[in-house]
Design a protein around this motif. Structure first.
Motif, short mmCIF file in Angstrom:
data_model
loop_
_atom_site.label_atom_id
_atom_site.label_comp_id
_atom_site.label_asym_id
_atom_site.label_seq_id
_atom_site.Cartn_x
_atom_site.Cartn_y
_atom_site.Cartn_z
N ILE A 139 -18.27 -22.22 3.06
CA ILE A 139 -17.32 -23.29 3.44
C ILE A 139 -17.19 -24.20 2.22
N VAL A 140 -15.97 -24.37 1.73
CA VAL A 140 -15.75 -25.19 0.53
C VAL A 140 -15.82 -26.66 0.91
N SER A 141 -16.65 -27.42 0.18
CA SER A 141 -16.85 -28.84 0.55
C SER A 141 -16.15 -29.82 -0.39
N SER A 142 -15.52 -29.30 -1.45
CA SER A 142 -14.81 -30.21 -2.37
C SER A 142 -13.62 -29.46 -2.99
N THR A 143 -12.96 -30.09 -3.93
CA THR A 143 -11.75 -29.58 -4.60
C THR A 143 -10.58 -29.51 -3.62
N GLU A 144 -9.44 -29.06 -4.12
CA GLU A 144 -8.23 -28.97 -3.26
C GLU A 144 -8.42 -27.93 -2.16
N TYR A 145 -9.44 -27.07 -2.28
CA TYR A 145 -9.70 -26.02 -1.28
C TYR A 145 -10.65 -26.50 -0.19
N LYS A 146 -10.98 -27.78 -0.18
CA LYS A 146 -11.95 -28.32 0.78
C LYS A 146 -11.65 -27.87 2.21
N GLY A 147 -12.70 -27.40 2.89
CA GLY A 147 -12.56 -26.96 4.27
C GLY A 147 -12.26 -25.48 4.41
N LYS A 148 -11.95 -24.81 3.28
CA LYS A 148 -11.63 -23.38 3.32
C LYS A 148 -12.86 -22.57 3.70
N GLU A 149 -12.70 -21.67 4.68
CA GLU A 149 -13.79 -20.78 5.09
C GLU A 149 -13.18 -19.40 5.33
N VAL A 150 -13.27 -18.55 4.33
CA VAL A 150 -12.56 -17.26 4.37
C VAL A 150 -13.08 -16.38 5.51
N LEU A 151 -14.39 -16.37 5.73
CA LEU A 151 -14.98 -15.50 6.76
C LEU A 151 -15.40 -16.32 7.98
N LYS A 152 -14.51 -17.21 8.38
CA LYS A 152 -14.80 -18.17 9.47
C LYS A 152 -15.00 -17.47 10.82
N LYS A 153 -14.13 -16.51 11.15
CA LYS A 153 -14.21 -15.86 12.47
C LYS A 153 -15.50 -15.05 12.60
N GLU A 154 -15.93 -14.43 11.50
CA GLU A 154 -17.18 -13.66 11.53
C GLU A 154 -18.34 -14.57 11.92
N ALA A 155 -18.37 -15.78 11.32
CA ALA A 155 -19.43 -16.74 11.63
C ALA A 155 -19.31 -17.23 13.08
N GLN A 156 -18.11 -17.63 13.47
CA GLN A 156 -17.90 -18.19 14.81
C GLN A 156 -18.27 -17.20 15.91
N LEU A 157 -17.79 -15.97 15.80
CA LEU A 157 -18.03 -14.97 16.86
C LEU A 157 -19.49 -14.57 16.93
N SER A 158 -20.14 -14.44 15.76
CA SER A 158 -21.56 -14.04 15.78
C SER A 158 -22.43 -15.13 16.42
N PHE A 159 -22.17 -16.39 16.09
CA PHE A 159 -22.93 -17.48 16.72
C PHE A 159 -22.58 -17.60 18.21
N SER A 160 -21.32 -17.37 18.52
CA SER A 160 -20.90 -17.42 19.92
C SER A 160 -21.66 -16.37 20.74
N LEU A 161 -21.80 -15.17 20.18
CA LEU A 161 -22.54 -14.10 20.86
C LEU A 161 -24.03 -14.46 20.97
N LEU A 162 -24.60 -14.95 19.87
CA LEU A 162 -26.02 -15.34 19.88
C LEU A 162 -26.29 -16.42 20.91
N HIS A 163 -25.43 -17.44 20.93
CA HIS A 163 -25.65 -18.60 21.81
C HIS A 163 -25.37 -18.29 23.28
N SER A 164 -24.78 -17.12 23.54
CA SER A 164 -24.54 -16.73 24.93
C SER A 164 -25.77 -16.03 25.53
N MET A 165 -26.75 -15.73 24.68
CA MET A 165 -27.93 -14.96 25.13
C MET A 165 -28.88 -15.82 25.98
N THR A 166 -29.49 -15.20 26.97
CA THR A 166 -30.53 -15.86 27.77
C THR A 166 -31.83 -15.87 26.93
#
Length: 342
Positions: free
Chosen positions: A175-202
């Motif tokens: 996740i880019v934290s500075s420059t004009e690209y700030k906030g850019k996250e190229v592989l955002k969905k991969e991170a979101q879905l994997s954590f979503s799956l993990l956090h759904s576990m009992t």
């Protein structure tokens, strides 16, 4: 909708789906024909050259022509070949990963950080094209697009893309934290879905899913030419709830949908035939973003790895390996056996 219209729509979809695959060798030849003899000599290798298996995703000197070698016509032809070999989404990711070199150049601000040829080590033009064999419909050939955080390997037999692995995507910063690209996250969905799956576990499921509290420093398979099954860890697909299965399939599809439509359909079919029920999801490291974590999806013929540990867990490496057909190993074997029968 009438049956006639449905059939027409299906045929249209099939034709549209097949076009990129049929055109890959045409795009490759257009690209090769645009090159001078000198640049072509840098680009062309035989199909059995050991260079074909020389996968790397760090910024090092490599074989193959780069964007530095190309004029505008050649650059367009090179990118047309890449675009035809991936889905729009896969192509977008590859372009954005190259752009991150500009970000690293600004953040690191080190004019002495150079490659042996004197060019900056962080360089969005330093991505290499190699073509292995002669692009044709009836003979096998392959090609590779590679540079820092990208290694895309393709094999074509009988006029279609028959292998698109190993496939490596990396991002630094994650996740880019500075420059004009700030906030850019190229592989955002991969991170979101994997954590979503993990956090759904009992809590009970987590005991099976998380195999260690410390994530590996990198993907385990790194740049190996031949990848064997890793230890069978994690939770089987069959032990997931309906909602978890849905998230799992979204994550799996996210990876498959980076590929050119025709290849993606065949790859998905292969994974289905080997059995979705035989896939497992495993996790290592922190269960929250910002600290080192790793996951993998593994089955009889498939391995997906994702690792985010370096640079304070803001540096992603992810790879797809076909355990039976990386570099077209399986299809080439079948092709040569068929040839020898004639």
């Amino acid at each position: 909708m009438t049956l006639k219209k449905i059939v027409s729509s299906s045929l249209l979809l099939m034709i549209v789906g097949l076009l990129p695959a049929q055109h890959v060798q045409e795009k490759a030849n257009t690209f090769l024909n645009s090159l001078s003899d000198e640049i072509k000599a840098k680009t062309l290798f035989t199909l059995d050259d050991s260079e074909r298996f020389n996968m790397n995703y760090v910024p090092i000197p490599r074989e193959g022509a780069t964007f530095h070698d190309f004029n505008e016509t050649q650059k367009k032809a090179a990118l047309d070949l890449l675009r035809a070999s991936l889905s729009e989404e896969g192509f977008r990711k590859s372009q954005e990963i190259m752009e991150l070199e500009k970000v690293l150049r600004i953040i690191e601000n080190d004019d002495n950080d150079k490659m042996p040829d004197g060019r900056p080590r962080r360089d969005p033009l330093n991505y290499h094209f190699c073509i292995f064999g002669n692009p044709s419909k009836d003979q096998p050939w392959g090609w590779r697009f590679e540079g820092h955080h990208l290694s895309l390997n393709f094999t074509s037999t009988e006029g279609i893309i028959s292998s698109s692995t190993p496939t490596f995507f990396g991002t630094n910063p994650g996740i880019v934290s500075s420059t004009e690209y700030k906030g850019k996250e190229v592989l955002k969905k991969e991170a979101q879905l994997s954590f979503s799956l993990l956090h759904s576990m009992t809590p009970e499921q987590l005991k099976t899913v998380v195999f260690t509290d410390v994530a590996p420093h990198d993907i385990i398979t790194t740049t190996k030419k031949k990848v064997e099954q890793l230890e069978s860890l994690g939770i089987p697909y069959t032990d997931l709830s309906q909602n978890q299965k849905k998230i799992f399939m979204e994550l799996l599809d996210l990876y498959i949908n980076n590929y050119e439509h025709g290849f993606a359909a065949g790859f998905r079919d292969k994974i289905n035939k080997a059995g979705i029920d035989n896939l497992k999801f495993a996790w290592a490291g922190s269960q929250h973003p910002g600290k080192g974590h790793y996951f993998r999806i593994q089955g009889p013929s498939l391995l997906i790895e994702y690792d985010n540990t370096q640079n304070d867990a803001n540096h992603v490496h992810t790879v797809v390996r076909d355990l039976t057909n990386d570099y077209g190993e399986d299809v080439l074997k079948a092709h040569y056996e068929k040839e020898h029968q004639h």
